[in-house]
Scaffold this motif. Structure first.
Motif, PDB file in Angstrom:
ATOM      1  N   ASP A   1     123.573  -3.884  23.362  1.00 56.83           N
ATOM      2  CA  ASP A   1     123.156  -4.361  24.671  1.00 56.83           C
ATOM      3  C   ASP A   1     121.659  -4.138  24.901  1.00 56.83           C
ATOM      4  O   ASP A   1     120.942  -5.004  25.393  1.00 56.83           O
ATOM      5  CB  ASP A   1     123.975  -3.587  25.707  1.00 56.83           C
ATOM      6  CG  ASP A   1     124.137  -4.390  26.968  1.00 56.83           C
ATOM      7  OD1 ASP A   1     124.037  -5.614  26.872  1.00 56.83           O
ATOM      8  OD2 ASP A   1     124.356  -3.776  28.021  1.00 56.83           O
ATOM      9  N   GLN A   2     121.192  -2.948  24.478  1.00 55.97           N
ATOM     10  CA  GLN A   2     119.789  -2.625  24.708  1.00 55.97           C
ATOM     11  C   GLN A   2     118.853  -3.451  23.833  1.00 55.97           C
ATOM     12  O   GLN A   2     117.781  -3.842  24.257  1.00 55.97           O
ATOM     13  CB  GLN A   2     119.535  -1.133  24.474  1.00 55.97           C
ATOM     14  CG  GLN A   2     120.120  -0.240  25.539  1.00 55.97           C
ATOM     15  CD  GLN A   2     119.604  -0.589  26.915  1.00 55.97           C
ATOM     16  OE1 GLN A   2     118.500  -1.093  27.067  1.00 55.97           O
ATOM     17  NE2 GLN A   2     120.417  -0.357  27.928  1.00 55.97           N
ATOM     18  N   PHE A   3     119.279  -3.736  22.598  1.00 53.50           N
ATOM     19  CA  PHE A   3     118.442  -4.579  21.743  1.00 53.50           C
ATOM     20  C   PHE A   3     118.300  -5.957  22.354  1.00 53.50           C
ATOM     21  O   PHE A   3     117.255  -6.597  22.303  1.00 53.50           O
ATOM     22  CB  PHE A   3     119.029  -4.682  20.336  1.00 53.50           C
ATOM     23  CG  PHE A   3     118.579  -3.559  19.458  1.00 53.50           C
ATOM     24  CD1 PHE A   3     117.237  -3.222  19.391  1.00 53.50           C
ATOM     25  CD2 PHE A   3     119.476  -2.836  18.694  1.00 53.50           C
ATOM     26  CE1 PHE A   3     116.809  -2.183  18.582  1.00 53.50           C
ATOM     27  CE2 PHE A   3     119.065  -1.796  17.888  1.00 53.50           C
ATOM     28  CZ  PHE A   3     117.731  -1.465  17.836  1.00 53.50           C
ATOM     29  N   ASN A   4     119.391  -6.375  22.963  1.00 48.86           N
ATOM     30  CA  ASN A   4     119.367  -7.638  23.676  1.00 48.86           C
ATOM     31  C   ASN A   4     118.357  -7.628  24.800  1.00 48.86           C
ATOM     32  O   ASN A   4     117.536  -8.528  24.944  1.00 48.86           O
ATOM     33  CB  ASN A   4     120.727  -7.826  24.333  1.00 48.86           C
ATOM     34  CG  ASN A   4     121.357  -9.067  23.841  1.00 48.86           C
ATOM     35  OD1 ASN A   4     120.642 -10.011  23.539  1.00 48.86           O
ATOM     36  ND2 ASN A   4     122.647  -9.060  23.724  1.00 48.86           N
ATOM     37  N   ALA A   5     118.468  -6.559  25.616  1.00 47.10           N
ATOM     38  CA  ALA A   5     117.553  -6.416  26.749  1.00 47.10           C
ATOM     39  C   ALA A   5     116.123  -6.403  26.234  1.00 47.10           C
ATOM     40  O   ALA A   5     115.220  -7.016  26.817  1.00 47.10           O
ATOM     41  CB  ALA A   5     117.869  -5.145  27.506  1.00 47.10           C
ATOM     42  N   LEU A   6     115.938  -5.749  25.091  1.00 49.69           N
ATOM     43  CA  LEU A   6     114.607  -5.647  24.509  1.00 49.69           C
ATOM     44  C   LEU A   6     114.101  -7.028  24.107  1.00 49.69           C
ATOM     45  O   LEU A   6     112.984  -7.423  24.434  1.00 49.69           O
ATOM     46  CB  LEU A   6     114.671  -4.734  23.291  1.00 49.69           C
ATOM     47  CG  LEU A   6     113.351  -4.369  22.651  1.00 49.69           C
ATOM     48  CD1 LEU A   6     112.576  -3.456  23.573  1.00 49.69           C
ATOM     49  CD2 LEU A   6     113.557  -3.673  21.317  1.00 49.69           C
ATOM     50  N   GLN A   7     114.949  -7.772  23.435  1.00 50.30           N
ATOM     51  CA  GLN A   7     114.534  -9.103  22.987  1.00 50.30           C
ATOM     52  C   GLN A   7     114.254 -10.022  24.167  1.00 50.30           C
ATOM     53  O   GLN A   7     113.264 -10.740  24.193  1.00 50.30           O
ATOM     54  CB  GLN A   7     115.620  -9.709  22.120  1.00 50.30           C
ATOM     55  CG  GLN A   7     115.484  -9.260  20.683  1.00 50.30           C
ATOM     56  CD  GLN A   7     116.256 -10.157  19.753  1.00 50.30           C
ATOM     57  OE1 GLN A   7     117.269 -10.726  20.135  1.00 50.30           O
ATOM     58  NE2 GLN A   7     115.804 -10.282  18.540  1.00 50.30           N
ATOM     59  N   LEU A   8     115.134  -9.955  25.174  1.00 49.15           N
ATOM     60  CA  LEU A   8     114.927 -10.792  26.357  1.00 49.15           C
ATOM     61  C   LEU A   8     113.652 -10.393  27.072  1.00 49.15           C
ATOM     62  O   LEU A   8     112.877 -11.240  27.519  1.00 49.15           O
ATOM     63  CB  LEU A   8     116.103 -10.636  27.313  1.00 49.15           C
ATOM     64  CG  LEU A   8     117.384 -11.282  26.845  1.00 49.15           C
ATOM     65  CD1 LEU A   8     118.523 -10.926  27.767  1.00 49.15           C
ATOM     66  CD2 LEU A   8     117.206 -12.793  26.798  1.00 49.15           C
ATOM     67  N   GLY A   9     113.457  -9.077  27.141  1.00 49.67           N
ATOM     68  CA  GLY A   9     112.252  -8.580  27.786  1.00 49.67           C
ATOM     69  C   GLY A   9     111.028  -9.094  27.057  1.00 49.67           C
ATOM     70  O   GLY A   9     110.032  -9.487  27.668  1.00 49.67           O
ATOM     71  N   ILE A  10     111.112  -9.155  25.747  1.00 41.55           N
ATOM     72  CA  ILE A  10     109.953  -9.598  24.976  1.00 41.55           C
ATOM     73  C   ILE A  10     109.713 -11.100  25.172  1.00 41.55           C
ATOM     74  O   ILE A  10     108.566 -11.536  25.266  1.00 41.55           O
ATOM     75  CB  ILE A  10     110.123  -9.187  23.504  1.00 41.55           C
ATOM     76  CG1 ILE A  10     109.843  -7.682  23.473  1.00 41.55           C
ATOM     77  CG2 ILE A  10     109.189  -9.943  22.585  1.00 41.55           C
ATOM     78  CD1 ILE A  10     109.839  -7.049  22.165  1.00 41.55           C
ATOM     79  N   VAL A  11     110.798 -11.846  25.329  1.00 42.71           N
ATOM     80  CA  VAL A  11     110.610 -13.273  25.628  1.00 42.71           C
ATOM     81  C   VAL A  11     109.890 -13.424  26.970  1.00 42.71           C
ATOM     82  O   VAL A  11     108.930 -14.195  27.117  1.00 42.71           O
ATOM     83  CB  VAL A  11     111.969 -14.011  25.647  1.00 42.71           C
ATOM     84  CG1 VAL A  11     111.789 -15.428  26.135  1.00 42.71           C
ATOM     85  CG2 VAL A  11     112.605 -13.990  24.267  1.00 42.71           C
TER      86      VAL A  11
ATOM     87  N   ASN B   1     111.727  -4.490  33.333  1.00 41.73           N
ATOM     88  CA  ASN B   1     112.233  -3.213  33.820  1.00 41.73           C
ATOM     89  C   ASN B   1     113.219  -2.628  32.812  1.00 41.73           C
ATOM     90  O   ASN B   1     113.219  -1.437  32.546  1.00 41.73           O
ATOM     91  CB  ASN B   1     112.907  -3.428  35.170  1.00 41.73           C
ATOM     92  CG  ASN B   1     113.270  -2.112  35.804  1.00 41.73           C
ATOM     93  OD1 ASN B   1     112.613  -1.107  35.550  1.00 41.73           O
ATOM     94  ND2 ASN B   1     114.309  -2.092  36.588  1.00 41.73           N
ATOM     95  N   ASN B   2     114.065  -3.511  32.248  1.00 48.22           N
ATOM     96  CA  ASN B   2     115.058  -3.045  31.282  1.00 48.22           C
ATOM     97  C   ASN B   2     114.398  -2.357  30.098  1.00 48.22           C
ATOM     98  O   ASN B   2     114.902  -1.381  29.571  1.00 48.22           O
ATOM     99  CB  ASN B   2     115.869  -4.223  30.741  1.00 48.22           C
ATOM    100  CG  ASN B   2     116.785  -4.740  31.808  1.00 48.22           C
ATOM    101  OD1 ASN B   2     117.076  -4.026  32.755  1.00 48.22           O
ATOM    102  ND2 ASN B   2     117.227  -5.977  31.674  1.00 48.22           N
ATOM    103  N   ILE B   3     113.251  -2.915  29.659  1.00 48.81           N
ATOM    104  CA  ILE B   3     112.583  -2.325  28.507  1.00 48.81           C
ATOM    105  C   ILE B   3     112.058  -0.939  28.846  1.00 48.81           C
ATOM    106  O   ILE B   3     112.294   0.023  28.139  1.00 48.81           O
ATOM    107  CB  ILE B   3     111.406  -3.205  28.045  1.00 48.81           C
ATOM    108  CG1 ILE B   3     111.932  -4.530  27.515  1.00 48.81           C
ATOM    109  CG2 ILE B   3     110.574  -2.486  26.998  1.00 48.81           C
ATOM    110  CD1 ILE B   3     110.891  -5.332  26.800  1.00 48.81           C
ATOM    111  N   PHE B   4     111.337  -0.874  29.986  1.00 49.79           N
ATOM    112  CA  PHE B   4     110.642   0.379  30.259  1.00 49.79           C
ATOM    113  C   PHE B   4     111.544   1.453  30.841  1.00 49.79           C
ATOM    114  O   PHE B   4     111.404   2.621  30.526  1.00 49.79           O
ATOM    115  CB  PHE B   4     109.443   0.127  31.177  1.00 49.79           C
ATOM    116  CG  PHE B   4     108.358  -0.605  30.467  1.00 49.79           C
ATOM    117  CD1 PHE B   4     107.693  -0.007  29.416  1.00 49.79           C
ATOM    118  CD2 PHE B   4     108.014  -1.891  30.829  1.00 49.79           C
ATOM    119  CE1 PHE B   4     106.700  -0.668  28.735  1.00 49.79           C
ATOM    120  CE2 PHE B   4     107.018  -2.566  30.153  1.00 49.79           C
ATOM    121  CZ  PHE B   4     106.355  -1.958  29.106  1.00 49.79           C
TER     122      PHE B   4
END
Ligand SMILES: Nc1ncnc2c1ncn2[C@@H]1O[C@H](COP(=O)(O)OP(=O)(O)OP(=O)(O)O)[C@@H](O)[C@H]1O
Ligand SMILES: [Mg+2]
Length: 591
Positions: A304-314, A137-140
């Motif tokens: 923060d968002q890059f983090n969310a992105l990386q976590l989302g990708i994991v 959800n964070n990514i999209f």
């Protein structure tokens, strides 16, 4: 964690995620445009205020001042409205995509081989379908759009800062290397901690799922304390990981704040001198102070968002791993459309079948038998001798390595799964009911069967009056897994289902649970109804069932040791006789 933003496999995952975005590309573009407009409008405010201070306030031009202040107020209102639409658009987009992904993952899981579930804990799949997808959800809804917007805002601010005063801008930028180090350290640590959080969430889910399912055993053996301690252990690890993430945030944000304050102090110190020396105007100083506040916000957000992105990708990688599991039983290229399967009893043949759940340890060894069309075969044997496995193979839940299984003289592999499952009615030892009404469980939510059809079938089986005694009759809700009904009653419901669906092959794993004599009579009567004009294989535990069988197959350690009719087998005085004396004659009340 890799220093690069995304490694090549992660890029691949990212591309795959974008495919889910395609159906909503219009909404995405609208969200992006709204964000971009907001991002550009935001830094305009200080620029405008600078001009108000320097041109209108300094010149004492009140009428122009009024118009400009009104203009700034309108700008603020416009930004608020844009923000509203932006949030609604991007979050709706996020939820739509999550919805699609959940459906895709669940549908995929529904078609996987039974074998896959032997080795994958249900809690893990639950985590993938629910919380891992939630992370996306964070990514999209924010990530993609916010990252773009914040970048644009940063660039706009920088350009406006340079235009306003390049000397002050360079002073502010001197802080950047420190900031980069802070971001790098933060990102690395917080990512690792978030991965631990994910891992323990999955573990908590599996533990909970398994131990609630097995709760009665836990209670019977007074293991509550031990289970609670185990749960507590995972819970504490989860808590620790979570607290770690909070810890890193609690350091990172004040550090960024500190740097912003430092930049502010430098600008105030240097700026006031410049104002006093009349190198810059007062308006430029005020605007700069506002820029600095604005400048650090996107940096913090981006980290923060890059983090969310990386976590989302994991999370996405894990989800795609489930989606990439191609553990399907494949349908034949040219399936046999054998109408016999549905219109008349057909034969079942095993020819030299060898099978093991683990190929190195066969549990069925060179099994051969023939069940003539329309007859009943009973399988008997000690526990673990491979009886249920025979059923699993007929249903093609598992693939055989050697030999042939023929239904109406055609290999099971030549039928489609759908055809095979439609042709075979199964009553398991412990009938599984879905949470829903009795009616739903009999029809399996198929609206083509009317209540009167269901009642008629229930009357034939002899369970109608029992159902009518329940509160709400056929609409009585059975609870999860049918917990409110006894094993015998659940089997009777499964028999009604068979009459309704009318398959020509029946596989019945008789309930071993002690059944009261009244239910026993009902089941025997139901069997008479169900077995006629069908080909049946019964894993038999009751003497009456064995006696009515046309043939008995006696299994021992994965092999057929004897076969024949009850009396013949008894006369042989072999393994069957021993099994019979031990298992049936001695203690079963029915025999
Ligand atoms: N899903 C599985 N994965 C791995 N091994 C299995 C699986 N199911 C059964 N087995 C093993 O296969 C053997 C035969 O099991 P099966 O369930 O066919 O026995 P059974 O004759 O039906 O026993 P019971 O009378 O207790 O139901 C057993 O040794 C069992 O441990
Ligand atoms: Mg069994």
């Amino acid at each position: 964690m890799q220093p690069k933003l995304l490694s090549s496999t992660k890029k691949n995952t990212f591309h795959r995620l974008l495919i889910f975005l395609l159906p909503y590309k219009k909404t995405f573009i609208i969200g992006l445009l709204l964000t971009f407009i907001s991002s550009i409008l935001n830094p305009i405010r200080p620029y405008w205020i600078q001009s108000i201070i320097d041109n209108e306030i300094a010149a004492g031009n009140t009428s122009a001042l009024r118009i400009s202040i009104l203009g700034v107020a309108m700008l603020v209102i416009l930004q608020a409205v844009l923000m509203y639409f932006q949030i609604v658009t991007t979050h709706t987009l996020g939820q739509n995509i999550l919805n699609d992904m959940r459906n895709t993952v669940f549908e995929h899981i529904l078609h996987l081989k039974v074998q896959y579930f032997d080795k994958t804990p249900i809690g893990i799949l639950q985590t993938r379908t629910i919380s891992d997808i939630q992370t996306l959800n964070n990514i999209f809804s924010e990530g993609l759009v916010t990252i773009g917007g914040e970048f644009l805002q940063l660039i706009t601010i920088l350009i406006l800062m340079f235009i306003t005063s390049w000397q002050l801008t360079l002073l502010v930028l001197a802080i950047i290397p420190l900031l980069v180090i802070a971001i790098y350290v933060f990102k690395k640590n917080v990512n690792e901690a978030f991965n631990r959080v994910r891992k323990y969430v999955a573990e908590l889910n599996s533990y909970l799922q398994e131990h609630i399912t097995g709760l009665t055993i836990t209670q019977l053996f007074n293991k509550e304390k031990r289970e609670a301690q185990n749960f507590d252990r995972i819970n504490q690890l989860h808590q620790k990981a979570h607290i770690d993430t909070i810890y890193y945030y609690s350091i990172f944000f004040p550090v960024v704040e500190f740097m912003a304050a430092l930049a502010l102090a430098i600008v105030v110190w240097h700026g006031t001198q410049e104002v006093l020396q009349e190198n810059i105007t007062f308006g430029v100083l005020v605007a700069f102070l506002m820029y600095i506040q604005m400048f650090f916000r996107p940096i913090r957000m981006l980290a923060d968002q890059f983090n969310a992105l990386q976590l989302g990708i994991v999370s996405a990688e894990r989800i795609f791993k489930v989606l990439d599991t191609q553990d399907f039983i494949l349908d034949p290229q040219q399936p046999q459309n054998n109408p016999n399967l549905f219109h008349k009893p057909v034969s079942i043949t095993f020819e030299n079948v060898t099978f093991g759940y683990n190929p190195l340890h066969p549990v069925l060894k060179n099994i051969s038998f023939h069940v003539c069309a329309g007859t009943t075969t009973a399988i008997v044997g000690a526990t673990g001798s491979g009886k249920t496995t025979i059923f699993n193979l007929i249903k093609r839940f598992y693939e055989i390595e050697q030999g042939k299984i023929l239904i109406d003289n055609l290999p099971v592999q030549s039928y489609t799964q759908a055809e095979l499952h439609k042709a075979i009615g199964v009553v398991m030892q412990d009938v599984f009911l879905f949470s829903g009404s009795i009616y739903d469980n009999i029809t399996l939510f198929n609206p083509h069967f009317s209540l009167s059809q269901v009642q008629k079938a229930a009357e034939i089986i002899g369970i109608h009056s029992f159902i009518m005694q329940l509160p709400q009759g056929y609409y009585f809700r059975v609870g999860e897994r049918g917990a409110t009904l006894s094993a015998g009653q659940r089997q009777l419901i499964a028999f009604v289902r068979i009459l309704l669906y009318n398959p020509k092959i029946i596989l019945l794993d008789e309930a071993t649970a002690n059944i009261d004599s009244q239910t026993e009579v009902l089941i025997q009567n139901a069997l008479t109804q169900v077995l006629s004009h069908r080909t049946c294989i019964i894993i038999a535990h009751r003497l009456s069932t064995i006696q009515r069988a046309d043939q008995i197959i006696v299994m021992r350690k994965g092999e057929i040791v004897e076969s024949g009719k009850h009396d013949e087998l008894l006369q042989k005085n072999g393994y069957y006789k021993k099994l019979f004396m031990y298992q049936y004659a001695s203690f079963s009340p029915t025999y």
